[in-house]
Design a protein around this motif. Structure first.
Motif, PDB file in Angstrom:
ATOM      1  N   GLU A 291      35.833  25.103  27.805  1.00  0.00           N
ATOM      2  CA  GLU A 291      34.496  25.634  27.520  1.00  0.00           C
ATOM      3  C   GLU A 291      33.476  24.505  27.455  1.00  0.00           C
ATOM      4  N   ILE A 292      33.872  23.344  26.919  1.00  0.00           N
ATOM      5  CA  ILE A 292      32.964  22.208  26.815  1.00  0.00           C
ATOM      6  C   ILE A 292      32.746  21.550  28.172  1.00  0.00           C
ATOM      7  N   LEU A 293      33.804  21.438  28.972  1.00  0.00           N
ATOM      8  CA  LEU A 293      33.724  20.716  30.241  1.00  0.00           C
ATOM      9  C   LEU A 293      33.153  21.540  31.380  1.00  0.00           C
ATOM     10  N   ASP A 294      33.369  22.843  31.340  1.00  0.00           N
ATOM     11  CA  ASP A 294      33.069  23.680  32.504  1.00  0.00           C
ATOM     12  C   ASP A 294      31.573  23.935  32.638  1.00  0.00           C
ATOM     13  N   LYS A 295      30.939  23.122  33.464  1.00  0.00           N
ATOM     14  CA  LYS A 295      29.533  23.309  33.829  1.00  0.00           C
ATOM     15  C   LYS A 295      29.428  23.681  35.303  1.00  0.00           C
ATOM     16  N   THR A 296      30.536  24.182  35.850  1.00  0.00           N
ATOM     17  CA  THR A 296      30.558  24.497  37.277  1.00  0.00           C
ATOM     18  C   THR A 296      29.622  25.652  37.592  1.00  0.00           C
ATOM     19  N   LEU A 329      26.986  10.457  40.413  1.00  0.00           N
ATOM     20  CA  LEU A 329      26.144  11.616  40.104  1.00  0.00           C
ATOM     21  C   LEU A 329      25.464  11.453  38.748  1.00  0.00           C
ATOM     22  N   TYR A 330      26.183  10.884  37.791  1.00  0.00           N
ATOM     23  CA  TYR A 330      25.642  10.681  36.439  1.00  0.00           C
ATOM     24  C   TYR A 330      24.410   9.768  36.468  1.00  0.00           C
ATOM     25  N   HIS A 331      24.447   8.749  37.312  1.00  0.00           N
ATOM     26  CA  HIS A 331      23.332   7.800  37.387  1.00  0.00           C
ATOM     27  C   HIS A 331      22.262   8.218  38.392  1.00  0.00           C
ATOM     28  N   SER A 561      30.100  18.989  37.573  1.00  0.00           N
ATOM     29  CA  SER A 561      30.328  19.550  36.235  1.00  0.00           C
ATOM     30  C   SER A 561      30.677  18.460  35.244  1.00  0.00           C
ATOM     31  N   LEU A 562      31.552  17.533  35.635  1.00  0.00           N
ATOM     32  CA  LEU A 562      31.929  16.436  34.748  1.00  0.00           C
ATOM     33  C   LEU A 562      30.732  15.522  34.478  1.00  0.00           C
ATOM     34  N   ALA A 563      29.912  15.291  35.498  1.00  0.00           N
ATOM     35  CA  ALA A 563      28.716  14.468  35.297  1.00  0.00           C
ATOM     36  C   ALA A 563      27.726  15.156  34.370  1.00  0.00           C
ATOM     37  N   GLN A 564      27.586  16.471  34.513  1.00  0.00           N
ATOM     38  CA  GLN A 564      26.677  17.220  33.656  1.00  0.00           C
ATOM     39  C   GLN A 564      27.179  17.235  32.215  1.00  0.00           C
ATOM     40  N   ALA A 565      28.489  17.414  32.019  1.00  0.00           N
ATOM     41  CA  ALA A 565      29.060  17.390  30.666  1.00  0.00           C
ATOM     42  C   ALA A 565      28.859  16.025  30.024  1.00  0.00           C
ATOM     43  N   ALA A 566      29.044  14.967  30.811  1.00  0.00           N
ATOM     44  CA  ALA A 566      28.819  13.617  30.288  1.00  0.00           C
ATOM     45  C   ALA A 566      27.363  13.415  29.901  1.00  0.00           C
ATOM     46  N   THR A 567      26.453  13.971  30.682  1.00  0.00           N
ATOM     47  CA  THR A 567      25.025  13.844  30.394  1.00  0.00           C
ATOM     48  C   THR A 567      24.656  14.592  29.121  1.00  0.00           C
ATOM     49  N   GLU A 568      25.122  15.825  29.000  1.00  0.00           N
ATOM     50  CA  GLU A 568      24.743  16.657  27.854  1.00  0.00           C
ATOM     51  C   GLU A 568      25.382  16.184  26.554  1.00  0.00           C
ATOM     52  N   ASN A 569      26.613  15.643  26.640  1.00  0.00           N
ATOM     53  CA  ASN A 569      27.378  15.351  25.424  1.00  0.00           C
ATOM     54  C   ASN A 569      27.476  13.871  25.086  1.00  0.00           C
ATOM     55  N   GLY A 570      26.871  13.020  25.901  1.00  0.00           N
ATOM     56  CA  GLY A 570      26.886  11.602  25.587  1.00  0.00           C
ATOM     57  C   GLY A 570      28.239  10.942  25.788  1.00  0.00           C
ATOM     58  N   TYR A 571      28.914  11.238  26.903  1.00  0.00           N
ATOM     59  CA  TYR A 571      30.206  10.639  27.198  1.00  0.00           C
ATOM     60  C   TYR A 571      30.013   9.317  27.955  1.00  0.00           C
ATOM     61  N   THR A 572      31.032   8.468  27.901  1.00  0.00           N
ATOM     62  CA  THR A 572      30.991   7.187  28.600  1.00  0.00           C
ATOM     63  C   THR A 572      32.183   7.066  29.532  1.00  0.00           C
ATOM     64  N   ARG A 573      32.036   6.187  30.510  1.00  0.00           N
ATOM     65  CA  ARG A 573      33.116   5.982  31.479  1.00  0.00           C
ATOM     66  C   ARG A 573      34.210   5.129  30.860  1.00  0.00           C
ATOM     67  N   PRO A 574      35.456   5.599  30.886  1.00  0.00           N
ATOM     68  CA  PRO A 574      36.553   4.791  30.339  1.00  0.00           C
ATOM     69  C   PRO A 574      37.000   3.731  31.336  1.00  0.00           C
ATOM     70  N   VAL A 575      37.629   2.699  30.828  1.00  0.00           N
ATOM     71  CA  VAL A 575      38.238   1.666  31.655  1.00  0.00           C
ATOM     72  C   VAL A 575      39.735   1.945  31.718  1.00  0.00           C
ATOM     73  N   MET A 576      40.251   2.108  32.923  1.00  0.00           N
ATOM     74  CA  MET A 576      41.674   2.373  33.093  1.00  0.00           C
ATOM     75  C   MET A 576      42.399   1.065  33.396  1.00  0.00           C
ATOM     76  N   ARG A 588      35.302  10.605  19.563  1.00  0.00           N
ATOM     77  CA  ARG A 588      34.925  11.871  18.952  1.00  0.00           C
ATOM     78  C   ARG A 588      35.784  12.993  19.539  1.00  0.00           C
ATOM     79  N   HIS A 589      35.969  14.035  18.761  1.00  0.00           N
ATOM     80  CA  HIS A 589      36.671  15.219  19.268  1.00  0.00           C
ATOM     81  C   HIS A 589      35.664  16.048  20.061  1.00  0.00           C
ATOM     82  N   PRO A 590      35.903  16.261  21.371  1.00  0.00           N
ATOM     83  CA  PRO A 590      34.879  16.908  22.214  1.00  0.00           C
ATOM     84  C   PRO A 590      34.515  18.326  21.793  1.00  0.00           C
ATOM     85  N   VAL A 591      35.454  19.042  21.164  1.00  0.00           N
ATOM     86  CA  VAL A 591      35.182  20.424  20.760  1.00  0.00           C
ATOM     87  C   VAL A 591      34.641  20.480  19.341  1.00  0.00           C
TER      88      VAL A 591
END
Length: 895
Positions: A291-296, A329-331, A561-576, A588-591
Motif C-alpha cells: 500500500e505504501i509502495l504502490d504508486k503505479t 526518475l527521482y532526480h 512508482s518507486l521514484a514517486q514513493a521515494a519522493t513522497e516519503n523521503g527515502y534514500t538510495r541504499p549502497v549495496m 524508519r518503518h515504512p508503514v
C-alpha cells in the motif's frame, strides 16, 4: 419425436462429456441449465427452479451471463459454454457444441479478474525425486516452471511457493495428494484443486509437445534440458489450458525457467509477518508495504510491482541497475510527473492483448489497445528525449515500434471511435474503410434518395420525364409508364403489370436496389462482423511486438512508482555491497511511520557485520519498540534488494540470500498447531535453512512454553545462530539471562526506558547495553488494567524479589521484614497480613527432629535443605536458577 425431447437428448449427450462443469446450454436468448446443474446453480445464483418435461431447469439471459459466471467461479465451479451453431438453410434442431470451459485459472475477462494481481493456474508434481512446479497466467501469457530436490524442507518450500503465487486453480498429481502433509499445505492455498492422474506427467511427451508448440528444435534456449522433470508439469498445464479454452493461445510465446537462486528467498512466515501484501489483522491491503509502495498508474505495473516485492533480486548488478533507474526518475521530477500523466491513460495492455490473441477482444478492446499502445510509444519518446543512461530505462526495438504503429494505423482506419461491443448490431467499422459497406449504409440510410438517383438516370436514358418509381406489397418497387409514353419504353424494362392508364415495369438494376434496400441492415451487420474479424486476425500477427511494448510500459510504471514513493516519503538510495554487513542510519518503518502523525516516529540506527558483531540481542519492555526495530530492518533490507530506495538517512546493505522473520506466532487451528508448535516449526525451518549470508529476525523465541523451557530454547537457538550459522541476526527477547551468554559476535542492545517520579516512558530509542527489567506492570498500567490488579501484581512481584534476596539466608535467620521463601501473601486488597505468621513454630521443629532421631534418621529434610542453602553463592546464579532450586527444596521438605 417432439423437438423438445430431441433437444433434451442433445443436452444429455453434451453433458455426459462435461460432468465436472455446470453446462450453460444456449436456447435462443437464454442459457439454460437442467437436472443437477439446475439444482446446484439455482441455489448459488438465487434462481427460480422450474421444470420442463419433468426435468428441473433454470436459466439466465445470455447477455447477462458474465455476472452469473463470476459468482459460480467464486463458488469454486467450472462453467461449460454450449452455443448454437448457425447453419445456412438448416431447419429443425440446431447443432450445439461446447466452445469454451471457463475455470478460475483460465479466465481472461476483466469481470472475473483482480486487476492488480496475477491470475495464476499452477501445476505440481513429484517426479524423479524432484518437486516440480509450473505456473501460467493465461490473462497475460506469463509461463514459467522449475523444480527442486524433494527433501525434508519440501513442504515449507511448497507452502512458500503457493503463498507467492496465490493460484486460483491448482492441478496436482494424484499421488502427491495422497500424502497427508502435502495435502494439508495444498488445501491451505484456497485454490480450486484439480487432481491429475499420475500417467499424465510424462517428461518426454511434454518436451515434444512444448517444442512443437513454440516451434523450436530444443528447449535449451528457454533454460531446460529435454529431460527436465519440470517439463512434465509444464506440458500437462498447457494441455489443460488448451483443452479448456479451445484455443492455441498464441500470446503464450515461451516457457521460462524460474531460477530461485536469482531471488532472495522469503518463506511464507516471513511474507506474512512482514505484512507485505496482507495485514495480520484482517488480511486486507490496508497498512501493508504494498500500500505504501504502490504508486503505479497501470494494472500491469501493479502486478509487476507485486512480483518485485515477492521476488527481491540477489544479483548486485541488477539491483544497482534498478536503483540507478529509480534515481534517474527521482532526480528528474518534471519528467517523472509527465511520465505518470501518460501512464494514467494506459489501460490493461497485457490482458487486452491476451483477449486479442484468444479471439475474445471486441471492438472497444481494440480501441483501448490502440490508445494504450499510442500512449506507450509517447512515453518511450518522452523518456528517450531526456537521454537516460543506456539500459536503465526499458526500451522497445525500432522493429517493435514499427509494428505497434502499424496496429495503431489499422485500428484507426477500420474501427469507429466509439464502436459497439456486440457483433450483432453493427456500428463497428468506420465509414470509408470498405466500399461495399459504405454502399449498404447509404442504401439503409438514404433509400429514397438512392431510388430518386436511379430514377433520374432512367429519365435521362429514356426521355420519359413523367417516369415514376412506386411500391406496393405485391410486386415491390416498380417503374410506372403512362400509355402516351409506352413507345419510349427501352428493351431492358421488364413488364410486371398492365393497367388501364399505363404499364408497370421493373429492371435488373431496380430489382438489385430493392434487394439491397430490403436486406441492407442484415447485410450491414454480417459484413461488419466479417470485416471486424479480419481486422482482429490481422492484428494478431503483431502480438509479440505488442507484448514487448506492454512489458516495457509496466516496468517503467514500476520504476516511476518507486521514484514517486521515494519522493513522497523521503527515502534514500541504499549502497549495496558484497560484504556481510547491515549499516542503517536512522532507519524508519515504512508503514508504521505513515500511521503516526508527521514527526512522531522515532528513527533508529543499527549496525551488524560478520567481521565484528553480527548478532544483536535486543532486550527491553513491551511497547518499547523492539518488534518495530526488527521488522523495519528486514523491510529496509528487502526494499534495497527489490531495487527501491529505503526509509533511512543512509543505508549500506550487504547482499543476502534469504530473509527470515519469525515474529508474533499464533495458533493455526486449521493445521492443528498450537502457538508454541507454530513457533518451533518456524524456528526449525530457519535453523535448517539459513546460511551465513542470510538475515534472520526472531522475536520472543520460547515464550510459548514454560519459563525454564523457554529460556533454555532461546539460549540454544541463539548459540546455534551465532556459532553454527553465523548470519546477521536481530534477536529480541524478554529473557535477560541471555545477555550473559558472552558469545563472540554478540552485541547486547536494549530499548531505552526513562524512569521519573515513579512513572516510566518509552522513547522508542535503541541503544547499546542490556535492559535492566521488563517493566511489565508499568505497561499493564498504561494499557488500563484496574488499579486493584496493578497493586496486586506489584505486591506479588515484590514478594518474588524478596524471595530471590532471601534465598541465600538460613531459615532461622529470617529478618522481621523479609518474606519467607516459598510463600506468596494471601490474595487481598486490604493491608498485607503479618509476615511473622508465616514463620514455623520453633517447638514443633524440635519435636519433629526428636521423632526422626527415635526412628533412626540421622538428618531431617530441614537439615538437608539448610545444608544445600549454605552451599549456594547467590551472586553466581540467575533469578530463574534460584526459582528452580527453590522448587526442588520445597519438594524435599514435603517428603
Amino acid at each position: 419425436m417432439p423437438e423438445s425431447s430431441t433437444m433434451l437428448e442433445q443436452y444429455r449427450r453434451i453433458k455426459s462429456q462435461h460432468r465436472g462443469e455446470i453446462l450453460f446450454f444456449r436456447l435462443g436468448d437464454f442459457y439454460e441449465m437442467f437436472n443437477e446443474d439446475a439444482q446446484e446453480a439455482s441455489s448459488i445464483l438465487d434462481l427460480t427452479l422450474t421444470k420442463r418435461q419433468g426435468q428441473p431447469m433454470c436459466g439466465i439471459p445470455y447477455h447477462a451471463a458474465k455476472t452469473y459466471i463470476a459468482r459460480l467461479l467464486k463458488a469454486g465451479k467450472k462453467v461449460a459454454i454450449c452455443e448454437q451453431k448457425t447453419i445456412q438453410g438448416r431447419r429443425g434442431l440446431m447443432d450445439r457444441d461446447v466452445v469454451e470451459v471457463i475455470t478460475p485459472g483460465t479466465v481472461v475477462e476483466d469481470d472475473f479478474l483482480e486487476q492488480s494481481a496475477n491470475n495464476y493456474l499452477a501445476d505440481i508434481c513429484l517426479l524423479h525425486g524432484r518437486l516440480c512446479f509450473a505456473y501460467l497466467d493465461v490473462s497475460t501469457g506469463e509461463f514459467r516452471a522449475h523444480s527442486l530436490p524433494f527433501d525434508d524442507r519440501s513442504k515449507e518450500v511448497l507452502r512458500a511457493e503457493l503463498y507467492r503465487l496465490s493460484p486460483r486453480e491448482l492441478l496436482v498429481q494424484q499421488s502427491l495428494l495422497d500424502q497427508a502433509n502435502f495435502l494439508q499445505v495444498i488445501r491451505e492455498s484456497a485454490a480450486m484443486i484439480e487432481p491429475q492422474p499420475d500417467w499424465t506427467y510424462d517428461v518426454f511427451h511434454s518436451a515434444d509437445m512444448l517444442k512443437r508448440r513454440f516451434g523450436v528444435a530444443s528447449l535449451k534456449g528457454f533454460g531446460f534440458e529435454d529431460n527436465d522433470p519440470a517439463l512434465a508439469a509444464a506440458g500437462n498445464l498447457l494441455e489443460y489450458v488448451q483443452e479448456m479454452v479451445h484455443q492455441s493461445c498464441p500470446h503464450i510465446r515461451a516457457i521460462l525457467r524460474f531460477e530461485q537462486k536469482d531471488y532472495v528467498l522469503l518463506d511464507e512466515a516471513t511474507k506474512r509477518n512482514l505484512e507485505l501484501v496482507k495485514n495480520l489483522s484482517d488480511s486486507s491491503r490496508r497498512d501493508t508495504l504494498i500500500e505504501i509502495l504502490d504508486k503505479t498508474k497501470t494494472a500491469g505495473g501493479a502486478r509487476m510491482l507485486r512480483q518485485w516485492l515477492f521476488q527481491p533480486l540477489r544479483n548486485k548488478a541488477r539491483i544497482e541497475a534498478r536503483h540507478e533507474a529509480v534515481s534517474f526518475l527521482y532526480h528528474n521530477q518534471i519528467l517523472l510527473g509527465d511520465a505518470r500523466k501518460i501512464l494514467a491513460s494506459v489501460l490493461d495492455v497485457e490482458r487486452l492483448i491476451s483477449r486479442l490473441a484468444m479471439d475474445k477482444a471486441h471492438a472497444k478492446d481494440l480501441r483501448a489497445l490502440r490508445d494504450s499502445v499510442e500512449a506507450g510509444l509517447a512515453l518511450f519518446q518522452l523518456i528517450e528525449a531526456e537521454h537516460p543512461p543506456m539500459a536503465l530505462i526499458p526500451r522497445v526495438s525500432a522493429e517493435d515500434k514499427a509494428e505497434c504503429n502499424q496496429v495503431i494505423a489499422t485500428i484507426d482506419s477500420a474501427i469507429q471511435d466509439d464502436p459497439s461491443v456486440l457483433l450483432t448490431e453493427g456500428g463497428i467499422i468506420r465509414d470509408g474503410y470498405n466500399s461495399e459497406l459504405d454502399e449498404l449504409r447509404n442504401l439503409h440510410k438514404n433509400a429514397q434518395a438512392v431510388l430518386e438517383s436511379y430514377l433520374e438516370e432512367e429519365k435521362q436514358h429514356t426521355g420519359i420525364q413523367n417516369l415514376r418509381i412506386r411500391y406496393n406489397r405485391v410486386i415491390g418497387y416498380y417503374l410506372e409508364v403512362t400509355k402516351g409514353k409506352l413507345s419510349n419504353v427501352p428493351s431492358h424494362f421488364i413488364r410486371r403489370q398492365s393497367l388501364v392508364g399505363g404499364e408497370r415495369y421493373t429492371t435488373d438494376r431496380l430489382a438489385e436496389l430493392e434487394s439491397k434496400i430490403n436486406g441492407a441492415q442484415e447485410r450491414i451487420i454480417e459484413l461488419e462482423k466479417r470485416l471486424f474479424l479480419e481486422v482482429r486476425e490481422n492484428i494478431k500477427g503483431n502480438v509479440a511486438a505488442l507484448l514487448e511494448c506492454a512489458h516495457a510500459i509496466s516496468e517503467i510504471d514500476c520504476l516511476a512508482s518507486l521514484a514517486q514513493a521515494a519522493t513522497e516519503n523521503g527515502y534514500t538510495r541504499p549502497v549495496m555491497c558484497e560484504e556481510p554487513v547491515i549499516d542503517i542510519v536512522n532507519g524508519r518503518h515504512p508503514v508504521v511511520e505513515m500511521c503516526l502523525p508527521y514527526g512522531d516516529f522515532v528513527p533508529n540506527s543499527i549496525s551488524l557485520s560478520r567481521d565484528n558483531q553480527w548478532f544483536a540481542l535486543i532486550t527491553g519492555p513491551n511497547m518499547a519498540g523492539k518488534s518495530t526495530i526488527l521488522r523495519q530492518t528486514a523491510l529496509i533490507v528487502l526494499l534495497a534488494h527489490m531495487g527501491s530506495f529505503v526509509p533511512a538517512e543512509a543505508a549500506r546493505i550487504g547482499l543476502v540470500d534469504k530473509i527470515f522473520c519469525r515474529v508474533g506466532a499464533q495458533d493455526n487451528l486449521a493445521r492443528g498447531e498450537s502457538t508454541f508448535l507454530v513457533e518451533m516449526h518456524e524456528a526449525a525451518f530457519i535453523l535448517n535453512t539459513a546460511t551465513a549470508n542470510s538475515l534472520v529476525i526472531m522475536d520472543e523465541v520460547g515464550r510459548g512454553t514454560g519459563t525454564l523451557d523457554g529460556v533454555s530454547i532461546a539460549w540454544a537457538v541463539s548459540e546455534y545462530l551465532v556459532e553454527r550459522v553465523g548470519c546477521r541476526t536481530l534477536f529480541a527477547t524478554h529473557y535477560h539471562e541471555l545477555t550473559t551468554m558472552g558469545l563472540s559476535g554478540l552485541r547486547n542492545m536494549r530499548m531505552a526506558v526513562i524512569e521519573h517520579d515513579g512513572t516510566v516512558s518509552f522513547p522508542k530509542r535503541l541503544e547499546d547495553g542490556a535492559s535492566s527489567g521488563s517493566y511489565g506492570i508499568h505497561v499493564a498500567r498504561l494499557a488500563g488494567l484496574p488499579d486493584g490488579v496493578i497493586s496486586r501484581a506489584s505486591e506479588i512481584e515484590q514478594h518474588f524479589h524478596q524471595l530471590e534476596r532471601g534465598l541465600g539466608q538460613e531459615q532461622g535467620q529470617v529478618e522481621e521484614n523479609d518474606a519467607v521463601p516459598g510463600r506468596i501473601p494471601a490474595y487481598s486488597f486490604s493491608p498485607k497480613p503479618s509476615k511473622e505468621a508465616y514463620i514455623p513454630d520453633a517447638e514443633s521443629k524440635k519435636e519433629k527432629r526428636a521423632q526422626m532421631r527415635r526412628t533412626g534418621e540421622l538428618f531431617s529434610p530441614e537439615d538437608l535443605v539448610l545444608s544445600e542453602l549454605r552451599s549456594i553463592n547467590p551472586n553466581e546464579i540467575t533469578p530463574l536458577g534460584a526459582l528452580q532450586i527453590l522448587s526442588e527444596l520445597v519438594e524435599k521438605l514435603k517428603q
